[in-house]
Motif scaffolding. Structure first.
Motif, PDB file in Angstrom:
ATOM      1  N   GLY A 143       7.622  14.781  -6.611  1.00 43.98           N
ATOM      2  CA  GLY A 143       7.979  13.359  -6.563  1.00 43.98           C
ATOM      3  C   GLY A 143       7.889  12.906  -5.122  1.00 43.98           C
ATOM      4  N   GLU A 144       8.245  11.653  -4.892  1.00 42.06           N
ATOM      5  CA  GLU A 144       8.138  11.110  -3.541  1.00 42.06           C
ATOM      6  C   GLU A 144       8.869  11.980  -2.525  1.00 42.06           C
ATOM      7  OE1 GLU A 144       9.089   7.061  -1.048  1.00 42.06           O
ATOM      8  OE2 GLU A 144       9.094   6.982  -3.217  1.00 42.06           O
ATOM      9  N   LYS A 145       8.126  12.456  -1.545  1.00 42.81           N
ATOM     10  CA  LYS A 145       8.641  13.312  -0.465  1.00 42.81           C
ATOM     11  C   LYS A 145       9.305  14.580  -0.989  1.00 42.81           C
ATOM     12  CE  LYS A 145       9.077   9.694   2.937  1.00 42.81           C
ATOM     13  NZ  LYS A 145       9.904   9.030   3.934  1.00 42.81           N
ATOM     14  N   GLU A 146       8.801  15.099  -2.090  1.00 41.74           N
ATOM     15  CA  GLU A 146       9.299  16.361  -2.639  1.00 41.74           C
ATOM     16  C   GLU A 146       8.126  17.250  -3.027  1.00 41.74           C
ATOM     17  OE1 GLU A 146      12.160  16.113  -5.763  1.00 41.74           O
ATOM     18  OE2 GLU A 146      13.515  14.849  -4.604  1.00 41.74           O
ATOM     19  N   TYR A 147       7.960  18.311  -2.256  1.00 41.06           N
ATOM     20  CA  TYR A 147       6.905  19.287  -2.485  1.00 41.06           C
ATOM     21  C   TYR A 147       7.552  20.660  -2.611  1.00 41.06           C
ATOM     22  CZ  TYR A 147       3.902  15.524  -0.919  1.00 41.06           C
ATOM     23  OH  TYR A 147       3.260  14.313  -0.790  1.00 41.06           O
ATOM     24  N   GLU A 148       7.226  21.369  -3.676  1.00 38.08           N
ATOM     25  CA  GLU A 148       7.815  22.686  -3.906  1.00 38.08           C
ATOM     26  C   GLU A 148       6.846  23.781  -3.475  1.00 38.08           C
ATOM     27  OE1 GLU A 148       9.354  25.507  -7.560  1.00 38.08           O
ATOM     28  OE2 GLU A 148       9.297  23.340  -7.852  1.00 38.08           O
ATOM     29  N   TYR A 149       7.399  24.747  -2.746  1.00 39.25           N
ATOM     30  CA  TYR A 149       6.626  25.906  -2.333  1.00 39.25           C
ATOM     31  C   TYR A 149       7.560  27.112  -2.354  1.00 39.25           C
ATOM     32  CZ  TYR A 149       4.100  29.187   0.625  1.00 39.25           C
ATOM     33  OH  TYR A 149       3.484  30.303   1.108  1.00 39.25           O
ATOM     34  N   ASN A 150       7.182  28.137  -3.102  1.00 36.34           N
ATOM     35  CA  ASN A 150       7.994  29.361  -3.238  1.00 36.34           C
ATOM     36  C   ASN A 150       9.447  29.065  -3.612  1.00 36.34           C
ATOM     37  OD1 ASN A 150       5.879  31.060  -2.760  1.00 36.34           O
ATOM     38  ND2 ASN A 150       6.407  31.469  -0.626  1.00 36.34           N
ATOM     39  N   GLY A 151       9.636  28.117  -4.538  1.00 37.12           N
ATOM     40  CA  GLY A 151      10.973  27.816  -5.033  1.00 37.12           C
ATOM     41  C   GLY A 151      11.809  26.929  -4.132  1.00 37.12           C
ATOM     42  N   GLN A 152      11.273  26.511  -2.997  1.00 37.05           N
ATOM     43  CA  GLN A 152      11.989  25.633  -2.069  1.00 37.05           C
ATOM     44  C   GLN A 152      11.349  24.240  -2.081  1.00 37.05           C
ATOM     45  OE1 GLN A 152      14.675  26.431  -0.063  1.00 37.05           O
ATOM     46  NE2 GLN A 152      14.736  28.440  -1.029  1.00 37.05           N
ATOM     47  N   ILE A 153      12.164  23.214  -1.847  1.00 38.06           N
ATOM     48  CA  ILE A 153      11.666  21.839  -1.790  1.00 38.06           C
ATOM     49  C   ILE A 153      11.523  21.429  -0.323  1.00 38.06           C
ATOM     50  CG2 ILE A 153      12.153  19.417  -2.364  1.00 38.06           C
ATOM     51  CD1 ILE A 153      11.520  21.096  -4.822  1.00 38.06           C
ATOM     52  N   TYR A 154      10.367  20.831  -0.011  1.00 43.33           N
ATOM     53  CA  TYR A 154      10.078  20.349   1.340  1.00 43.33           C
ATOM     54  C   TYR A 154       9.696  18.878   1.256  1.00 43.33           C
ATOM     55  CZ  TYR A 154       9.906  25.315   2.376  1.00 43.33           C
ATOM     56  OH  TYR A 154      10.231  26.643   2.503  1.00 43.33           O
ATOM     57  N   ARG A 155       9.905  18.149   2.344  1.00 46.97           N
ATOM     58  CA  ARG A 155       9.629  16.711   2.366  1.00 46.97           C
ATOM     59  C   ARG A 155       8.161  16.374   2.635  1.00 46.97           C
ATOM     60  NH1 ARG A 155      13.455  12.978   2.820  1.00 46.97           N
ATOM     61  NH2 ARG A 155      12.339  11.772   4.375  1.00 46.97           N
ATOM     62  N   SER A 156       7.392  17.356   3.073  1.00 46.08           N
ATOM     63  CA  SER A 156       6.018  17.066   3.471  1.00 46.08           C
ATOM     64  C   SER A 156       5.140  18.295   3.286  1.00 46.08           C
ATOM     65  CB  SER A 156       6.030  16.650   4.945  1.00 46.08           C
ATOM     66  OG  SER A 156       4.768  16.776   5.518  1.00 46.08           O
TER      67      SER A 156
ATOM     68  N   ARG B 165       0.835  -1.206   0.000  1.00 38.71           N
ATOM     69  CA  ARG B 165       0.000   0.000   0.000  1.00 38.71           C
ATOM     70  C   ARG B 165       0.861   1.245   0.000  1.00 38.71           C
ATOM     71  NH1 ARG B 165      -2.920  -2.565   4.077  1.00 38.71           N
ATOM     72  NH2 ARG B 165      -2.022  -1.145   5.591  1.00 38.71           N
ATOM     73  N   LYS B 166       1.918   1.225   0.784  1.00 39.13           N
ATOM     74  CA  LYS B 166       2.786   2.390   0.890  1.00 39.13           C
ATOM     75  C   LYS B 166       3.461   2.685  -0.452  1.00 39.13           C
ATOM     76  CE  LYS B 166       6.180   4.354   3.998  1.00 39.13           C
ATOM     77  NZ  LYS B 166       7.055   4.137   5.131  1.00 39.13           N
ATOM     78  N   ALA B 167       3.760   1.644  -1.200  1.00 37.55           N
ATOM     79  CA  ALA B 167       4.418   1.823  -2.496  1.00 37.55           C
ATOM     80  C   ALA B 167       3.514   2.533  -3.497  1.00 37.55           C
ATOM     81  CB  ALA B 167       4.856   0.469  -3.059  1.00 37.55           C
ATOM     82  N   THR B 168       2.207   2.460  -3.277  1.00 34.10           N
ATOM     83  CA  THR B 168       1.268   3.093  -4.215  1.00 34.10           C
ATOM     84  C   THR B 168       0.472   4.196  -3.538  1.00 34.10           C
ATOM     85  OG1 THR B 168      -0.439   1.483  -3.693  1.00 34.10           O
ATOM     86  CG2 THR B 168       1.003   0.972  -5.552  1.00 34.10           C
ATOM     87  N   ARG B 169       1.029   4.832  -2.530  1.00 32.74           N
ATOM     88  CA  ARG B 169       0.235   5.758  -1.732  1.00 32.74           C
ATOM     89  C   ARG B 169       0.078   7.149  -2.331  1.00 32.74           C
ATOM     90  NH1 ARG B 169       2.623   6.257   4.040  1.00 32.74           N
ATOM     91  NH2 ARG B 169       1.394   8.117   4.144  1.00 32.74           N
ATOM     92  N   GLU B 170       0.924   7.583  -3.226  1.00 30.30           N
ATOM     93  CA  GLU B 170       0.796   8.926  -3.776  1.00 30.30           C
ATOM     94  C   GLU B 170      -0.259   8.944  -4.875  1.00 30.30           C
ATOM     95  OE1 GLU B 170       1.842  11.480  -2.389  1.00 30.30           O
ATOM     96  OE2 GLU B 170       3.364  10.640  -1.096  1.00 30.30           O
ATOM     97  N   PRO B 171      -1.392   9.611  -4.652  1.00 29.78           N
ATOM     98  CA  PRO B 171      -2.482   9.605  -5.613  1.00 29.78           C
ATOM     99  C   PRO B 171      -2.349  10.680  -6.691  1.00 29.78           C
ATOM    100  CG  PRO B 171      -3.164  10.723  -3.631  1.00 29.78           C
ATOM    101  CD  PRO B 171      -1.752  10.233  -3.399  1.00 29.78           C
ATOM    102  N   HIS B 172      -1.175  11.264  -6.819  1.00 32.59           N
ATOM    103  CA  HIS B 172      -0.991  12.313  -7.799  1.00 32.59           C
ATOM    104  C   HIS B 172       0.317  12.094  -8.547  1.00 32.59           C
ATOM    105  CE1 HIS B 172       0.107  14.168  -3.716  1.00 32.59           C
ATOM    106  NE2 HIS B 172       1.170  13.575  -4.170  1.00 32.59           N
ATOM    107  N   SER B 173       0.485  12.795  -9.636  1.00 34.81           N
ATOM    108  CA  SER B 173       1.707  12.649 -10.417  1.00 34.81           C
ATOM    109  C   SER B 173       2.538  13.924 -10.292  1.00 34.81           C
ATOM    110  CB  SER B 173       1.351  12.374 -11.878  1.00 34.81           C
ATOM    111  OG  SER B 173       0.528  13.406 -12.368  1.00 34.81           O
ATOM    112  N   PRO B 174       3.846  13.814 -10.558  1.00 34.44           N
ATOM    113  CA  PRO B 174       4.705  15.004 -10.473  1.00 34.44           C
ATOM    114  C   PRO B 174       4.152  16.143 -11.324  1.00 34.44           C
ATOM    115  CG  PRO B 174       6.036  13.029 -10.659  1.00 34.44           C
ATOM    116  CD  PRO B 174       4.607  12.605 -10.863  1.00 34.44           C
ATOM    117  N   GLY B 175       4.182  17.330 -10.756  1.00 34.22           N
ATOM    118  CA  GLY B 175       3.663  18.512 -11.431  1.00 34.22           C
ATOM    119  C   GLY B 175       2.280  18.925 -10.954  1.00 34.22           C
TER     120      GLY B 175
END
Length: 145
Positions: A105-118, A77-87
């Motif tokens: 991507g996995e554990k990569e979220y961009e906000y104001n030009g910075q990458i965050y894990r969550s 389940r964890k391997a398929t947990r992200e319900p969205h695609s990059p972008g």
């Protein structure tokens, strides 16, 4: 059910007061490998083993099989947990300001030009308080298809 003896209760109390190094040594008495889990998890496992020794009971092979099967399912389940695609972008208006979070991507979220894990880290950055980031950004639930 047998009542724990004062000696068992005293040993459990000692384990609860142990620091990280002491608990790792005690953990080694019961388990072959050195663990990377947090101290509280190690402490719980050691206390469980002390009780097993006291009561003379261990977990059955059938129960071990059930737990292992559950772990495999959880991993799948964890391997398929992200319900969205990059972008994919999520927008939230907070106190009159529009905030855009982009999934990279996995554990990569961009906000104001910075990458965050969550997304929760970003939600806290925006609001100043702890939030479930998925709820804050109205993201789909985990395991959604």
């Amino acid at each position: 059910m047998t009542t724990p003896t004062p000696s068992l209760l005293a040993e459990i109390a000692r384990v609860q007061r142990m620091d990280a190094n002491e608990i790792l040594i005690k953990y080694g008495r019961f388990f072959d490998s050195r663990s990377t889990r947090n101290v509280q998890s190690l402490r719980s496992e050691v206390i469980y083993k002390l009780q097993e020794e006291f009561y003379g009971r261990t977990i059955s092979d059938q129960t071990v099989d059930i737990l292992n099967e559950s772990l495999v399912k959880r991993t799948e389940r964890k391997a398929t947990r992200e319900p969205h695609s990059p972008g994919t972008q999520y927008t939230r208006i907070w106190r009159g300001t529009t905030h855009v979070l982009t999934y990279r991507g996995e554990k990569e979220y961009e906000y104001n030009g910075q990458i965050y894990r969550s997304p929760s880290v970003v939600a806290k950055l925006i609001t100043g308080t702890n939030w479930n980031g998925r709820e804050f950004f109205h993201m789909p639930a985990l395991n959604a298809k």
